[in-house]
Design a protein around this motif. Structure first.
Motif, PDB file in Angstrom:
ATOM      1  N   GLU A  90      32.995 -55.217  64.448  1.00  0.00           N
ATOM      2  CA  GLU A  90      33.780 -54.012  64.752  1.00  0.00           C
ATOM      3  C   GLU A  90      33.742 -53.656  66.237  1.00  0.00           C
ATOM      4  OE1 GLU A  90      35.007 -51.671  62.069  1.00  0.00           O
ATOM      5  OE2 GLU A  90      34.791 -53.496  60.883  1.00  0.00           O
ATOM      6  N   SER A 122      32.620 -49.348  56.120  1.00  0.00           N
ATOM      7  CA  SER A 122      33.485 -48.768  55.098  1.00  0.00           C
ATOM      8  C   SER A 122      34.636 -48.001  55.746  1.00  0.00           C
ATOM      9  CB  SER A 122      32.684 -47.847  54.203  1.00  0.00           C
ATOM     10  OG  SER A 122      32.215 -46.761  54.943  1.00  0.00           O
ATOM     11  N   GLU A 123      35.633 -47.758  54.922  1.00  0.00           N
ATOM     12  CA  GLU A 123      36.824 -47.048  55.363  1.00  0.00           C
ATOM     13  C   GLU A 123      36.446 -45.620  55.784  1.00  0.00           C
ATOM     14  OE1 GLU A 123      41.156 -46.451  53.220  1.00  0.00           O
ATOM     15  OE2 GLU A 123      39.354 -46.787  52.039  1.00  0.00           O
ATOM     16  N   LYS A 124      36.899 -45.200  56.967  1.00  0.00           N
ATOM     17  CA  LYS A 124      36.608 -43.830  57.393  1.00  0.00           C
ATOM     18  C   LYS A 124      37.908 -43.146  57.772  1.00  0.00           C
ATOM     19  CE  LYS A 124      31.942 -44.455  59.011  1.00  0.00           C
ATOM     20  NZ  LYS A 124      31.153 -44.856  60.167  1.00  0.00           N
ATOM     21  N   ASN A 125      38.335 -42.221  56.953  1.00  0.00           N
ATOM     22  CA  ASN A 125      39.610 -41.549  57.209  1.00  0.00           C
ATOM     23  C   ASN A 125      39.448 -40.065  57.492  1.00  0.00           C
ATOM     24  OD1 ASN A 125      41.152 -43.899  56.804  1.00  0.00           O
ATOM     25  ND2 ASN A 125      40.921 -43.667  54.592  1.00  0.00           N
ATOM     26  N   GLU A 152      30.404 -42.726  51.503  1.00  0.00           N
ATOM     27  CA  GLU A 152      31.518 -43.659  51.519  1.00  0.00           C
ATOM     28  C   GLU A 152      32.673 -43.136  50.668  1.00  0.00           C
ATOM     29  OE1 GLU A 152      29.989 -47.471  50.339  1.00  0.00           O
ATOM     30  OE2 GLU A 152      31.863 -48.468  50.855  1.00  0.00           O
ATOM     31  N   GLN A 195      36.588 -41.859  52.447  1.00  0.00           N
ATOM     32  CA  GLN A 195      37.862 -42.557  52.206  1.00  0.00           C
ATOM     33  C   GLN A 195      39.051 -41.585  52.341  1.00  0.00           C
ATOM     34  OE1 GLN A 195      38.830 -43.483  48.027  1.00  0.00           O
ATOM     35  NE2 GLN A 195      37.136 -42.159  47.434  1.00  0.00           N
TER      36      GLN A 195
END
Lengths: 217, 329
Positions: A18, B12-15, B87, B91
């Motif tokens: 990343e 992980s996805e971080k929105n 997590e 999302q």
């Protein structure tokens, strides 16, 4: 034997993937009289082999004394984290970032590489406006789940303002320092040798102390 | 060397978004333990605009070494379980802030939540899920010597007391667990209990008795923690005889249970004598549009799964409240 087991190595590779810009680790060690240097050397070598964007340069603390002085390194093992231009941001690890501290190390490397989490503007402005020289020491133990938070916060402050320098110190690697600073609870944060915070604190607590320091001037 | 890597927190996805002071949130959640995080997921799935402030992610779960009674996991570490909670929340494009502390909120149709750093946020419904934190003794010397011999987190601080003489205050589960963690490291552990026996689970007491460097002082309370710059001893009072004595020690671990984090609520919000927030079956508090969930409430049995369930209920109750509010308008 490798320091990182296969599963951990795989995860570390994925995380370091990343990274945006290059990051350079400057590592100070010596062959004798440094019990933790062997593991620290393995750590620096192995972690920098996991990403093309992460490089390392090893110096001998004794024979490369002038370089150590340049970075303000006064004990070993020490890891200094530089950005893509090789700028010293004032971010250091004294001791191996093992145990829970691997998380603050990765977080800091990612942030220095330009992959950081957003800080609300009003807080960022306050950090940027700190004009005094600030020196933050964060004493940790590697089994402490709250400690990486304190290290990350202080490293983030150093990253955002060149007047702020921040270092992690592993209390078990440097027991004489832990004793000198009366560290009996971690994380223990020492600011400019005078102010203390114990436990995990929000950025705001750091900023309040910096304001006090400014008022004293 | 061991590496306690929380891999998911990096990849992980971080929105989530920073909290917005100019927004009017449908729901604002105070607290990031199992109750607050579950409420966050339920609110986002209902499509409510939601903000959450997390002072310490995971709350007490983050301090728990092993969790063996949260369904779906026969065994998981507290830190790993918190990571999974986080997590699941991240999302969503939820307004999220970690580290800040809430100092007050105002009641009314629009509620204003104020942080210690001066920021404030508006919402229509509020969910308080601020949990509990370690109770302090409230005796002279305690504040002054915290971090200078007075400690609250045994897993964190036990290594710093290797070869030293330490005192554990409290003979319940947390006190006995703390003594078990300290006994292999410290030269001597003295457990001080205000009753005539330990109240910890039998398995724990048995384990503690297997060490030969542990002593017990019963029917006694700590009256003062002594020491100039660092802890040098404690002053004890025997509750039976009234006799006051001093014992020398280099560390004091305070393990006397938990207090609800409810100091920031306005006087108009009803609390019980322990400072907990009374709630009805729908997580409603005494103030309209203010809901509460988890350990900060009067709900019995402080368990992760119960706090999670209460958080879900509070979110759904807030959703109901907002529906009715919209109909009225």
């Amino acid at each position: 034997m490798a320091l990182f087991e296969n599963e951990v190595r795989k995860q570390l590779t994925e995380i370091l993937n990343e990274m945006k810009d290059d990051v350079k680790l400057v590592y100070f060690t010596q062959q004798i009289e440094c019990p933790m240097c062997r593991e620290a050397s393995m750590f620096v070598n192995e972690i920098s082999s996991l990403s093309e964007k992460l490089s390392q340069k090893t110096y001998n603390f004794v024979t490369d004394k002038t370089v150590a002085e340049e970075y303000g390194v006064d004990k070993i093992p020490a890891i200094v984290i530089l950005d893509k231009d090789g700028t010293d941001l004032g971010i250091k690890y004294y001791g191996v970032p093992g145990g829970y501290e691997i998380n603050s190390f990765l977080g800091t490397v990612l942030e220095v590489s330009g992959h950081g989490e957003e800080i609300p503007d009003e807080i960022l402005n306050e950090i940027k406006s700190v004009k005094n020289k600030i020196d933050i020491k964060v004493f940790v133990s590697l089994a402490c789940p709250h400690c990486p938070g304190a290290v990350s916060t202080s490293h983030r402050l150093a990253l955002e303002n060149e007047n702020i320098r921040a270092e992690m110190i592993d209390s078990n690697t440097f027991p004489y320092l832990a004793q000198r600073y009366n560290v009996t609870g971690v994380p223990k944060i020492i600011i400019n040798e005078k102010y203390e915070l114990t436990g995990a604190h929000p950025i705001n607590s750091f900023l309040e102390i910096m304001k006090k320091i400014e008022q004293e001037q | 060397m061991e590496f306690k890597l929380s891999a998911a927190s990096f990849v992980s996805e971080k929105n989530f978004l920073p909290l917005d002071q100019s927004a009017l949130y449908d729901v604002f959640i105070i607290g990031g333990g199992p109750a607050g995080l579950t409420a966050a997921v339920y609110c986002m799935r209902k499509g409510l605009s939601t903000g959450i402030v997390v002072k310490s992610l995971g709350g007490q779960v983050a301090d728990t070494s092993d969790v063996e009674n949260y369904m779906g996991y026969r065994h998981i570490s507290g830190v790993d379980l918190v990571e999974k909670f986080r997590e699941q929340v991240h999302q969503f494009p939820i307004g999220y802030d970690e580290g800040a502390e809430v100092v007050s909120f105002s009641e009314g149709k629009i509620k204003k939540v104020v942080f210690s750093d001066g920021r404030s946020f508006s919402c229509k419904a509020l969910i308080i899920a601020s949990g509990k934190s370690w109770r302090r003794l409230g005796v002279p010397g305690e504040d002054r010597l915290t971090g200078r011999g007075v400690a609250f987190c045994t897993v964190c601080d036990a290594p710093l007391f290797a070869g030293k003489n330490v005192v554990v205050v409290g003979g319940g589960n947390s006190g006995v667990e703390s003594a078990i963690d300290l006994a292999p490291l410290a030269s001597k552990v003295t457990v001080i209990q205000n009753l005539s026996e330990l109240t910890a689970d039998t398995v724990l007491v048995k384990k503690l008795n297997s060490f030969n460097n542990v002593e017990f002082i019963y029917n006694s309370i700590v009256e003062e923690i002594l020491g100039e710059d660092i802890v040098s001893g404690v002053k004890l009072r025997d509750l039976g005889t009234g006799r006051v004595s001093e014992i020398a020690t280099e560390g004091v671990f305070v393990e006397i249970g938990l207090d609800p984090n409810s100091r920031f609520v306005p006087p108009s919000l009803e609390l019980n004598r322990f400072g907990e927030i009374p709630v009805d079956c729908n997580c409603r508090t005494s103030l309209t549009g203010v809901f509460a969930a988890g350990d900060v409430t009067t709900v019995a049995y402080k368990q992760i799964i119960i706090a999670g369930g209460e958080g879900a209920k509070a979110a759904l109750a807030a959703w109901d409240y907002l529906l009715k509010l919209n109909e009225e308008e």
